[in-house]
Scaffold this motif. Sequence first.
Motif, PDB file in Angstrom:
ATOM      1  N   ARG A 117      58.821  30.734 -22.358  1.00  0.00           N
ATOM      2  CA  ARG A 117      58.428  29.507 -23.176  1.00  0.00           C
ATOM      3  C   ARG A 117      59.092  28.550 -22.892  1.00  0.00           C
ATOM      4  NH1 ARG A 117      53.835  26.235 -25.388  1.00  0.00           N
ATOM      5  NH2 ARG A 117      54.918  25.244 -27.380  1.00  0.00           N
ATOM      6  N   GLY A 118      58.977  27.151 -21.896  1.00  0.00           N
ATOM      7  CA  GLY A 118      59.744  26.204 -22.333  1.00  0.00           C
ATOM      8  C   GLY A 118      59.927  25.901 -20.631  1.00  0.00           C
ATOM      9  N   ASP A 119      60.052  27.249 -19.895  1.00  0.00           N
ATOM     10  CA  ASP A 119      61.052  27.526 -18.269  1.00  0.00           C
ATOM     11  C   ASP A 119      59.907  26.480 -17.318  1.00  0.00           C
ATOM     12  OD1 ASP A 119      62.904  28.579 -19.054  1.00  0.00           O
ATOM     13  OD2 ASP A 119      62.678  30.508 -18.195  1.00  0.00           O
ATOM     14  N   LEU A 120      59.830  26.211 -16.627  1.00  0.00           N
ATOM     15  CA  LEU A 120      59.676  25.590 -15.692  1.00  0.00           C
ATOM     16  C   LEU A 120      59.258  26.085 -14.306  1.00  0.00           C
ATOM     17  CD1 LEU A 120      58.276  22.073 -15.740  1.00  0.00           C
ATOM     18  CD2 LEU A 120      60.229  21.912 -14.070  1.00  0.00           C
ATOM     19  N   PHE A 121      58.419  26.223 -13.489  1.00  0.00           N
ATOM     20  CA  PHE A 121      58.403  26.988 -11.700  1.00  0.00           C
ATOM     21  C   PHE A 121      57.757  25.351 -11.182  1.00  0.00           C
ATOM     22  CE2 PHE A 121      56.262  30.982 -13.273  1.00  0.00           C
ATOM     23  CZ  PHE A 121      57.266  31.512 -13.756  1.00  0.00           C
ATOM     24  N   ALA A 122      58.895  25.187 -10.369  1.00  0.00           N
ATOM     25  CA  ALA A 122      59.655  24.238  -9.327  1.00  0.00           C
ATOM     26  C   ALA A 122      59.598  25.263  -8.124  1.00  0.00           C
ATOM     27  CB  ALA A 122      60.149  23.023  -9.602  1.00  0.00           C
ATOM     28  N   ALA A 123      58.874  24.433  -6.906  1.00  0.00           N
ATOM     29  CA  ALA A 123      59.195  24.762  -5.508  1.00  0.00           C
ATOM     30  C   ALA A 123      60.891  24.181  -5.335  1.00  0.00           C
ATOM     31  CB  ALA A 123      58.198  23.672  -4.705  1.00  0.00           C
ATOM     32  N   PRO A 124      61.032  25.187  -4.989  1.00  0.00           N
ATOM     33  CA  PRO A 124      62.748  25.125  -4.507  1.00  0.00           C
ATOM     34  C   PRO A 124      62.828  23.579  -4.324  1.00  0.00           C
ATOM     35  CG  PRO A 124      61.217  27.225  -4.046  1.00  0.00           C
ATOM     36  CD  PRO A 124      60.856  26.741  -4.288  1.00  0.00           C
ATOM     37  N   GLU A 125      62.308  23.055  -2.538  1.00  0.00           N
ATOM     38  CA  GLU A 125      63.402  22.112  -2.077  1.00  0.00           C
ATOM     39  C   GLU A 125      62.726  21.073  -2.572  1.00  0.00           C
ATOM     40  OE1 GLU A 125      58.808  23.609  -0.731  1.00  0.00           O
ATOM     41  OE2 GLU A 125      61.016  24.525  -0.585  1.00  0.00           O
ATOM     42  N   THR A 126      61.978  21.052  -4.050  1.00  0.00           N
ATOM     43  CA  THR A 126      61.564  19.440  -4.375  1.00  0.00           C
ATOM     44  C   THR A 126      62.007  19.866  -6.278  1.00  0.00           C
ATOM     45  OG1 THR A 126      59.341  20.497  -4.728  1.00  0.00           O
ATOM     46  CG2 THR A 126      60.170  18.377  -2.953  1.00  0.00           C
ATOM     47  N   ALA A 127      62.944  21.116  -6.491  1.00  0.00           N
ATOM     48  CA  ALA A 127      62.702  21.107  -7.425  1.00  0.00           C
ATOM     49  C   ALA A 127      63.840  20.224  -8.505  1.00  0.00           C
ATOM     50  CB  ALA A 127      63.139  22.189  -7.294  1.00  0.00           C
ATOM     51  N   PRO A 128      63.317  19.432  -9.573  1.00  0.00           N
ATOM     52  CA  PRO A 128      64.852  18.653 -10.412  1.00  0.00           C
ATOM     53  C   PRO A 128      65.535  19.254 -10.252  1.00  0.00           C
ATOM     54  CG  PRO A 128      62.871  19.172 -11.320  1.00  0.00           C
ATOM     55  CD  PRO A 128      62.742  20.360 -10.549  1.00  0.00           C
ATOM     56  N   GLU A 129      66.270  18.481 -11.212  1.00  0.00           N
ATOM     57  CA  GLU A 129      68.111  19.252 -11.626  1.00  0.00           C
ATOM     58  C   GLU A 129      67.881  19.970 -12.718  1.00  0.00           C
ATOM     59  OE1 GLU A 129      71.744  18.025 -10.664  1.00  0.00           O
ATOM     60  OE2 GLU A 129      70.963  16.940  -8.984  1.00  0.00           O
ATOM     61  N   ALA A 130      68.273  20.699 -13.365  1.00  0.00           N
ATOM     62  CA  ALA A 130      68.141  21.246 -15.136  1.00  0.00           C
ATOM     63  C   ALA A 130      69.523  19.932 -15.730  1.00  0.00           C
ATOM     64  CB  ALA A 130      67.854  22.329 -15.283  1.00  0.00           C
ATOM     65  N   THR A 131      69.220  19.257 -17.274  1.00  0.00           N
ATOM     66  CA  THR A 131      70.508  18.650 -17.454  1.00  0.00           C
ATOM     67  C   THR A 131      70.374  18.356 -19.026  1.00  0.00           C
ATOM     68  OG1 THR A 131      71.037  16.249 -17.360  1.00  0.00           O
ATOM     69  CG2 THR A 131      69.013  17.179 -17.184  1.00  0.00           C
ATOM     70  N   GLN A 132      71.571  18.481 -19.269  1.00  0.00           N
ATOM     71  CA  GLN A 132      71.586  18.071 -20.812  1.00  0.00           C
ATOM     72  C   GLN A 132      71.856  17.131 -20.485  1.00  0.00           C
ATOM     73  OE1 GLN A 132      75.009  21.743 -20.464  1.00  0.00           O
ATOM     74  NE2 GLN A 132      73.967  21.643 -22.963  1.00  0.00           N
ATOM     75  N   ASP A 133      71.902  15.714 -20.165  1.00  0.00           N
ATOM     76  CA  ASP A 133      72.157  14.725 -20.562  1.00  0.00           C
ATOM     77  C   ASP A 133      70.776  13.524 -19.755  1.00  0.00           C
ATOM     78  OD1 ASP A 133      75.028  14.632 -21.593  1.00  0.00           O
ATOM     79  OD2 ASP A 133      75.142  15.419 -19.432  1.00  0.00           O
ATOM     80  N   ILE A 134      70.035  12.969 -20.959  1.00  0.00           N
ATOM     81  CA  ILE A 134      68.915  12.609 -20.580  1.00  0.00           C
ATOM     82  C   ILE A 134      68.929  10.833 -20.713  1.00  0.00           C
ATOM     83  CG2 ILE A 134      66.870  11.936 -20.662  1.00  0.00           C
ATOM     84  CD1 ILE A 134      66.990  15.825 -21.175  1.00  0.00           C
ATOM     85  N   ASP A 135      68.655  10.274 -19.794  1.00  0.00           N
ATOM     86  CA  ASP A 135      68.718   9.241 -19.572  1.00  0.00           C
ATOM     87  C   ASP A 135      66.949   8.230 -19.834  1.00  0.00           C
ATOM     88  OD1 ASP A 135      70.146   6.725 -19.350  1.00  0.00           O
ATOM     89  OD2 ASP A 135      68.419   6.370 -17.650  1.00  0.00           O
ATOM     90  N   ALA A 136      66.873   7.620 -21.737  1.00  0.00           N
ATOM     91  CA  ALA A 136      65.552   7.680 -21.911  1.00  0.00           C
ATOM     92  C   ALA A 136      65.118   6.549 -22.390  1.00  0.00           C
ATOM     93  CB  ALA A 136      65.272   8.685 -22.291  1.00  0.00           C
TER      94      ALA A 136
END
Lengths: 443, 312
Positions: free
Chosen positions: A322-341
């Motif tokens: 739970r909490g993971d994200l499925f995305a299409a590989p060619e348009t996947a977002p990057e997983a990051t620990q630094d979030i600009d918000a």
Amino acid sequence: MRAIAPAARAGLLRFVTAGSVDDGKSTLIGRLLFDSKGLQADQITALEAASRRRGLTEVDLSLLTDGLLAEREQGITIDVAYRYFATPARKFIIGDSPGHAQYTRNMVTAASTADVAVLLVDARQGLQPQTRRHAYLARWVGIPRMVLAVNKMDLVVDAREAFERIRAQFHRFATGLGFAEVHEIPVSALRGDMVVSRGEALGWYDGLTLLEYLETAPTRHDDLARSRPGGQSRPLRFPVQRVVRVAGGNAQPDSGFEYGEFRGYQGTIASGEAALGDEIVALPAGTRARIAQILTADGELAHASADMAVTLRLDTQIDVSRGDLFAAPETAPEATQDIDAEVCWFDAEPLVASRPYLIKQGCATVRARFASLAHRIDVDSLRLVDGPDTLHMNDIAHVQLRTQRPLAVDPYESNRVTGAFIVIDEATNRTVAAGTVGRGAQG
Amino acid sequence: MLTAIEAKPASRTQRGWSHLDALEAESIFILREIAAECRNVALLFSGGKDSAVVLRLAERAFFPERVPFTLLHVDTEHNFPEVIEFRDRVVRDRGLRLVVRSVGESIRNGRVRLRTPDEPRNPHQSVTLLDAIAEFGFEACIGGARRDEEKARAKERVFSFRDEFGQWDPKNQRPELWSLYNGRVRPGENIRAFPISNWTELDVWQYVRRERIELPSIYFAHEREVVRRGSALVPVTGLTPAREGERVERLSVRFRTVGDITCTAPVASYAGTVDEIVRETERARITERGATRLDDQTNDAAMELRKKEGYF
């Protein structure tokens, strides 16, 4: 992607009403419900009785939206009330939000799910600080379409001139905020002009009535179903809400799954399409698999699109929770620990930047700290105020968050599900803030 | 009710995305979120139409897994027999776990004291419910309440936080943005979750029609002995006999809501099928609670006050 058939245009439109205190919001909602036959006989009887008790000779439609005892004592709205009506064209959900600045958190609660914002302004008063604030908040939570209802047209001498002046002033301000559509309508909620019927008094106005606008404005679902410019389809985003394991005794009777084992991932498609055989990448781990089955209680599907709640089975066993994200590989977002918000603080207790908080994004909840507070936004002037050291109730600020685990996020403007989060204080369990991921998200 | 995978007349995609599709998807998301965020969850199941719809939504949400909630009925013991028969059959057919805790028991053990023996027991359900929550340690309870029913409900969150006394604090609700629900509680506290908050009475009947959801027979037109009391029809039963001087009539009626016998009134109707009820609901001139609930008519703020005491 499928085209929008006329039938799909119908469906469900959610809108939020906002504005300063005394702009006539309650009367407007009462008028919408009354004239669209959304009220029933006993509600009208109760309304008449309440109006009589206050010594009024005519029915006061604003009394309809009075809710809580404290609200009736003080004659103000404290929290969002949801109202429902339908016309042959559509079903509507109104989030009727409070006007007082101290209840901003309740206004954005209503606005966060809205397709359209209806902002009221008193034609005699013109734009108020609270009008600007609500317009800004509506844009901040990503409402694409804004209607300014210039109310109390029956009380101004030169109605047309007053309307044109406010319209010009608002249009400049709101267009700068980046709404896809800004629409101004002169109304008299009291007399019903240009709300549901056109009335007699505003013959010089030849645009849509408020209801006509609401019946034809695209919904968020329509926007999701439409391809982006250039015919590109939207990228797949599927936040894993729940891992389902069926083995032994926990299958539904007669489901066909009573024997053998089943492991799948339940969730709602946030954008794009999932089709049988498509490759997905599970984030943040980055492992890949193919979609082996798309299951609903109605049976198997070959593909599923945005907003559908489904269960996906993969062709290989990979580690997913739970909490993971499925995305299409060619348009996947990057997983990051630094979030600009951009964060709006709700709680009476100010932010203590040295403390960790929890953030909930998609279906993930992780610990995070406020690494830096870049600047606060003065909502009235839209100016940036540098270097705040904390955030107080109703403050909006650009911040950098550092999360304990990587999160797959999108900029909020491209995805309203994967780009949004709430902040929870672990000590109180209260929801103390909400945030939207900025364009420079993948830092 | 839904058991096997069966073909629907047209897939969602072929039909377009209707308001029922949108409402259903939202409800399924909420139900899954409760299961994921809260341990030990009760689904309030009375056998009424709203709880039958919530149960069907839960079956669809978790398919093929069995609904991972305990069904809980807070029983006033003033029941229509058809509803209890329906309740028990649904539970049996689906292999679910049902817990019944009764207001009568709370009265007998002194936790509830009635002012008069024949007063409606609905308001006293709060005590029995809070006791059941404590007994089983439920972190969350799912209810079929809808915001269109009543003005206090119109203001309640989907995930509604209750403190250790079960109290709702309407002035200090958790902000609830997007579909990011906060289900965090400490021991003794509780979440009341309302997956069909955004449904109206008409949506419920349209969904009952679309999903062919079975309901207790008293929802459909039938002949029944009633008396007229004020603007309401009151069913003549052992618990609610006709009063001195009242004329007993035999009318075709149906119930729009089903609750404690002593405060649930039927409406005159010939609608004997779901289709006919949908048509009648589209044209209804009186709200559901206005027509059928004798307990909410006394005070404008009755529901708000009850909720503050721990009521659903």
